[in-house]
Design a protein around this motif. Structure first.
Motif, PDB file in Angstrom:
ATOM      1  N   VAL A 161       0.869  -1.200   0.128  1.00 54.75           N
ATOM      2  CA  VAL A 161      -0.008   0.082  -0.084  1.00 54.75           C
ATOM      3  C   VAL A 161       0.547   1.205  -0.046  1.00 54.75           C
ATOM      4  O   VAL A 161       0.450   2.247  -0.580  1.00 54.75           O
ATOM      5  N   ALA A 162       2.060   1.227   0.815  1.00 54.71           N
ATOM      6  CA  ALA A 162       2.904   2.440   0.604  1.00 54.71           C
ATOM      7  C   ALA A 162       3.185   2.651  -0.581  1.00 54.71           C
ATOM      8  O   ALA A 162       3.558   3.708  -0.981  1.00 54.71           O
ATOM      9  N   VAL A 163       3.728   1.719  -1.417  1.00 57.09           N
ATOM     10  CA  VAL A 163       4.477   1.781  -2.718  1.00 57.09           C
ATOM     11  C   VAL A 163       3.392   2.107  -3.767  1.00 57.09           C
ATOM     12  O   VAL A 163       3.732   3.285  -4.647  1.00 57.09           O
ATOM     13  N   TRP A 164       2.245   1.533  -3.940  1.00 53.39           N
ATOM     14  CA  TRP A 164       1.310   1.713  -4.788  1.00 53.39           C
ATOM     15  C   TRP A 164       0.067   2.839  -4.637  1.00 53.39           C
ATOM     16  O   TRP A 164      -0.349   3.295  -5.586  1.00 53.39           O
ATOM     17  N   ILE A 165      -0.062   3.164  -3.270  1.00 55.32           N
ATOM     18  CA  ILE A 165      -1.126   4.250  -2.997  1.00 55.32           C
ATOM     19  C   ILE A 165      -0.285   5.546  -2.824  1.00 55.32           C
ATOM     20  O   ILE A 165      -0.797   6.638  -3.313  1.00 55.32           O
ATOM     21  N   GLN A 166       0.495   5.404  -1.758  1.00 53.07           N
ATOM     22  CA  GLN A 166       1.443   6.804  -1.492  1.00 53.07           C
ATOM     23  C   GLN A 166       2.607   6.858  -2.326  1.00 53.07           C
ATOM     24  O   GLN A 166       3.190   7.981  -2.385  1.00 53.07           O
ATOM     25  N   ARG A 167       2.939   5.996  -3.410  1.00 48.46           N
ATOM     26  CA  ARG A 167       4.237   6.062  -4.037  1.00 48.46           C
ATOM     27  C   ARG A 167       5.421   6.457  -3.447  1.00 48.46           C
ATOM     28  O   ARG A 167       5.985   7.659  -3.833  1.00 48.46           O
ATOM     29  N   ARG A 168       5.687   5.772  -2.249  1.00 49.74           N
ATOM     30  CA  ARG A 168       6.959   6.257  -1.606  1.00 49.74           C
ATOM     31  C   ARG A 168       7.555   5.019  -1.370  1.00 49.74           C
ATOM     32  O   ARG A 168       7.037   3.916  -1.374  1.00 49.74           O
ATOM     33  N   PRO A 169       9.074   5.114  -0.843  1.00 50.19           N
ATOM     34  CA  PRO A 169       9.715   3.721  -0.410  1.00 50.19           C
ATOM     35  C   PRO A 169       9.039   3.255   0.584  1.00 50.19           C
ATOM     36  O   PRO A 169       8.973   3.664   1.608  1.00 50.19           O
ATOM     37  N   PRO A 170       8.899   1.911   0.640  1.00 51.15           N
ATOM     38  CA  PRO A 170       8.492   1.138   1.619  1.00 51.15           C
ATOM     39  C   PRO A 170       9.072   1.273   2.944  1.00 51.15           C
ATOM     40  O   PRO A 170       8.663   1.005   3.973  1.00 51.15           O
ATOM     41  N   GLY A 171      10.533   1.148   2.789  1.00 52.85           N
ATOM     42  CA  GLY A 171      11.279   1.340   3.736  1.00 52.85           C
ATOM     43  C   GLY A 171      11.171   2.571   4.508  1.00 52.85           C
ATOM     44  O   GLY A 171      11.474   2.353   5.886  1.00 52.85           O
ATOM     45  N   THR A 172      10.597   3.378   4.138  1.00 54.10           N
ATOM     46  CA  THR A 172      10.265   4.575   5.045  1.00 54.10           C
ATOM     47  C   THR A 172       9.438   4.157   6.281  1.00 54.10           C
ATOM     48  O   THR A 172       9.038   5.025   7.180  1.00 54.10           O
ATOM     49  N   LEU A 173       8.523   3.179   6.092  1.00 52.26           N
ATOM     50  CA  LEU A 173       7.779   2.824   7.124  1.00 52.26           C
ATOM     51  C   LEU A 173       8.621   2.143   8.407  1.00 52.26           C
ATOM     52  O   LEU A 173       8.177   2.174   9.529  1.00 52.26           O
ATOM     53  N   SER A 174       9.715   1.824   7.915  1.00 61.57           N
ATOM     54  CA  SER A 174      10.686   1.199   9.128  1.00 61.57           C
ATOM     55  C   SER A 174      11.479   2.489   9.759  1.00 61.57           C
ATOM     56  O   SER A 174      11.633   2.319  10.983  1.00 61.57           O
ATOM     57  N   SER A 175      12.216   3.371   9.136  1.00 63.93           N
ATOM     58  CA  SER A 175      12.879   4.401   9.748  1.00 63.93           C
ATOM     59  C   SER A 175      13.022   5.601   8.692  1.00 63.93           C
ATOM     60  O   SER A 175      12.968   5.410   7.717  1.00 63.93           O
ATOM     61  N   VAL A 176      13.573   6.283   9.459  1.00 66.69           N
ATOM     62  CA  VAL A 176      14.027   7.889   8.487  1.00 66.69           C
ATOM     63  C   VAL A 176      14.940   7.481   7.521  1.00 66.69           C
ATOM     64  O   VAL A 176      15.281   8.258   6.724  1.00 66.69           O
ATOM     65  N   LEU A 177      15.699   6.490   7.754  1.00 67.36           N
ATOM     66  CA  LEU A 177      16.781   5.899   7.017  1.00 67.36           C
ATOM     67  C   LEU A 177      16.302   5.005   5.737  1.00 67.36           C
ATOM     68  O   LEU A 177      16.986   4.704   4.836  1.00 67.36           O
ATOM     69  N   GLY A 178      15.027   4.866   5.766  1.00 66.60           N
ATOM     70  CA  GLY A 178      14.537   3.919   4.683  1.00 66.60           C
ATOM     71  C   GLY A 178      14.566   2.542   4.873  1.00 66.60           C
ATOM     72  O   GLY A 178      14.771   1.768   3.771  1.00 66.60           O
ATOM     73  N   ARG A 179      15.156   2.096   6.116  1.00 66.20           N
ATOM     74  CA  ARG A 179      15.458   0.790   6.383  1.00 66.20           C
ATOM     75  C   ARG A 179      15.335   0.486   7.623  1.00 66.20           C
ATOM     76  O   ARG A 179      15.376   1.438   8.558  1.00 66.20           O
ATOM     77  N   LEU A 180      15.460  -0.705   8.209  1.00 67.29           N
ATOM     78  CA  LEU A 180      15.593  -1.116   9.490  1.00 67.29           C
ATOM     79  C   LEU A 180      17.150  -1.087   9.899  1.00 67.29           C
ATOM     80  O   LEU A 180      17.758  -1.445   9.232  1.00 67.29           O
ATOM     81  N   ARG A 181      17.225  -0.413  11.120  1.00 66.90           N
ATOM     82  CA  ARG A 181      18.693  -0.189  11.618  1.00 66.90           C
ATOM     83  C   ARG A 181      18.657  -1.283  12.416  1.00 66.90           C
ATOM     84  O   ARG A 181      18.529  -1.415  13.689  1.00 66.90           O
ATOM     85  N   TRP A 182      19.776  -2.342  12.031  1.00 65.50           N
ATOM     86  CA  TRP A 182      19.563  -3.494  12.679  1.00 65.50           C
ATOM     87  C   TRP A 182      20.402  -3.768  13.837  1.00 65.50           C
ATOM     88  O   TRP A 182      20.097  -4.299  14.994  1.00 65.50           O
ATOM     89  N   ARG A 183      21.522  -2.992  14.067  1.00 63.63           N
ATOM     90  CA  ARG A 183      22.403  -2.710  14.988  1.00 63.63           C
ATOM     91  C   ARG A 183      21.719  -1.862  16.176  1.00 63.63           C
ATOM     92  O   ARG A 183      21.594  -2.350  17.344  1.00 63.63           O
ATOM     93  N   TRP A 184      20.901  -1.085  15.799  1.00 63.80           N
ATOM     94  CA  TRP A 184      20.260  -0.471  17.036  1.00 63.80           C
ATOM     95  C   TRP A 184      19.241  -1.148  17.466  1.00 63.80           C
ATOM     96  O   TRP A 184      18.814  -1.114  18.703  1.00 63.80           O
ATOM     97  N   MET A 185      18.360  -2.148  16.510  1.00 69.81           N
ATOM     98  CA  MET A 185      17.362  -2.757  16.850  1.00 69.81           C
ATOM     99  C   MET A 185      17.914  -3.934  17.944  1.00 69.81           C
ATOM    100  O   MET A 185      17.279  -4.181  18.937  1.00 69.81           O
ATOM    101  N   ALA A 186      19.050  -4.508  17.677  1.00 66.73           N
ATOM    102  CA  ALA A 186      19.850  -5.511  18.557  1.00 66.73           C
ATOM    103  C   ALA A 186      20.059  -5.069  19.867  1.00 66.73           C
ATOM    104  O   ALA A 186      19.763  -5.505  20.915  1.00 66.73           O
ATOM    105  N   LEU A 187      20.514  -3.647  19.846  1.00 67.42           N
ATOM    106  CA  LEU A 187      20.774  -3.087  21.133  1.00 67.42           C
ATOM    107  C   LEU A 187      19.412  -2.648  21.925  1.00 67.42           C
ATOM    108  O   LEU A 187      19.523  -2.952  23.071  1.00 67.42           O
ATOM    109  N   CYS A 188      18.452  -2.234  21.311  1.00 65.74           N
ATOM    110  CA  CYS A 188      17.079  -2.267  22.104  1.00 65.74           C
ATOM    111  C   CYS A 188      16.735  -3.462  22.563  1.00 65.74           C
ATOM    112  O   CYS A 188      15.847  -3.422  23.458  1.00 65.74           O
TER     113      CYS A 188
END
Length: 341
Positions: free
Chosen positions: A116-143
């Motif tokens: 839905v993010a891609v086809w309706i809002q036409r934005r990178p789906p990774g922006t649902l994860s974070s402001v960097l457009g992806r999951l920040r795995w090291r930060w999530m591991a620390l959390c």
């Protein structure tokens, strides 16, 4: 007297004289609009859906489609899983089957939210994860490590409160043996990460950003997401307070840290602990029904959420975790001078 070698003598016929002067600079022709467009640089997490292509109907239609996908996908997995379980004769282990179906029905919604993010809002789906457009795995591991410590302190506070109020501690812990506990543990460890992430993508990711496309303040999205999240659970009395408080803190941390990582980490640890303990003492069926939560349980919630929230904010500040979408390389640097003619 005219010079013998006047430059005009060597000009080809029909060619206009080129005046001497600095070169002319022309604006390039506009490029066609790309299908996927990101929010402006420096956008906060809740504003990542407000791209140059934003229109009022995109978040509205997208929310409707996410809700429909949530219901349809969940219903299909529940029906299909129940049918497979019935054919396989799994009626004797109904609680484990119910846990598997429940977790799968939620985990399978993640691709729908991305789509839905891609086809309706036409934005990178990774922006649902974070402001960097992806999951920040090291930060999530620390959390996740912080979440484990906070959960342990929360359980200690819960035990202390039960003991101080004269409650029976046997109802908190039990053991049914490895033969019954191990299957529950395997299903929990395999599926809870996806189930927890799916709920965060829907209630903290999509809803907060959908409202953020209209409001500059993130709190309308945080509170609505927390309300819907609480309504989707079957808890009553103090359980409603427990779940709503959890959801509000997670929404605030998502905006404060610029991504879903901290919320996914605590949600994952919280659910693994809940299903693990209920599987160990044979109360998995009651845990799936949710229902009432004793008031003493709020003591553990306050300690767990308080420790986790404070620790995550401090760590995010010290580690310089990004809270705004990045600017392109060279953005804001002084313009280079034009080359000499």
């Amino acid at each position: 007297m005219k010079p013998m070698h006047d430059p005009q003598d060597f000009q080809p016929a029909g060619t206009p004289h080129q005046p001497v002067g600095p070169p002319q600079h022309y604006l390039p022709s506009p490029r066609p609009t790309a299908w996927i467009v990101s929010a402006p640089p420096g956008s906060r997490y809740d504003r990542l859906a407000r791209t140059p292509l934003h229109a009022w109907w995109r978040p509205v239609l997208g929310t409707v489609l996410v809700a429909v996908g949530f219901v349809v996908i969940g219903a299909a997995i529940v029906i299909g899983g129940s049918l497979i379980g019935w054919i396989a004769g799994a009626k004797t282990s109904g609680s484990l089957l119910d846990l598997t179906i429940n977790l799968l029905s939620l985990a399978a919604v993640i691709p729908a939210v991305y789509g839905v993010a891609v086809w309706i809002q036409r934005r990178p789906p990774g922006t649902l994860s974070s402001v960097l457009g992806r999951l920040r795995w090291r930060w999530m591991a620390l959390c996740t490590g912080v979440a484990v410590g906070a959960a342990a302190l929360g359980q200690a506070a819960l035990v202390a409160t039960y003991a101080a109020t004269g409650e029976d501690l046997d109802q908190l812990f039990g053991w049914v043996g490895w033969s019954r506990f191990l299957p529950t543990l395997i299903v929990t460890l395999l599926l809870v990460p996806f189930q927890a992430a799916a709920e965060e993508y829907i209630f903290r990711g999509w809803l907060i950003q959908a409202f953020g496309a209209f409001f500059a303040n993130p709190w309308p999205g945080i509170l609505l997401g927390a309300t819907v999240f609480t309504a989707m659970h079957a808890y009553v009395d103090w359980g409603i307070v427990d779940v709503f408080t959890f959801a509000v803190l997670m929404g605030w941390l998502v905006v404060r840290t610029g991504g879903l990582e901290a919320a996914i980490a605590l949600h994952l640890v919280n659910n693994v602990l809940a299903f693990g303990l209920s599987g160990a003492d044979g109360t998995l069926e009651e845990a799936l029904k949710q229902g009432s939560v004793p008031w003493q349980g709020l003591s553990g919630t306050v300690v767990q959420l308080g420790v986790f929230g404070i620790a995550v904010v401090i760590l995010a500040r010290r580690r310089g975790v990004a809270t705004l979408s990045p600017r392109p390389a060279g953005f804001g640097s002084p313009a280079l001078p034009h080359p000499s003619p």
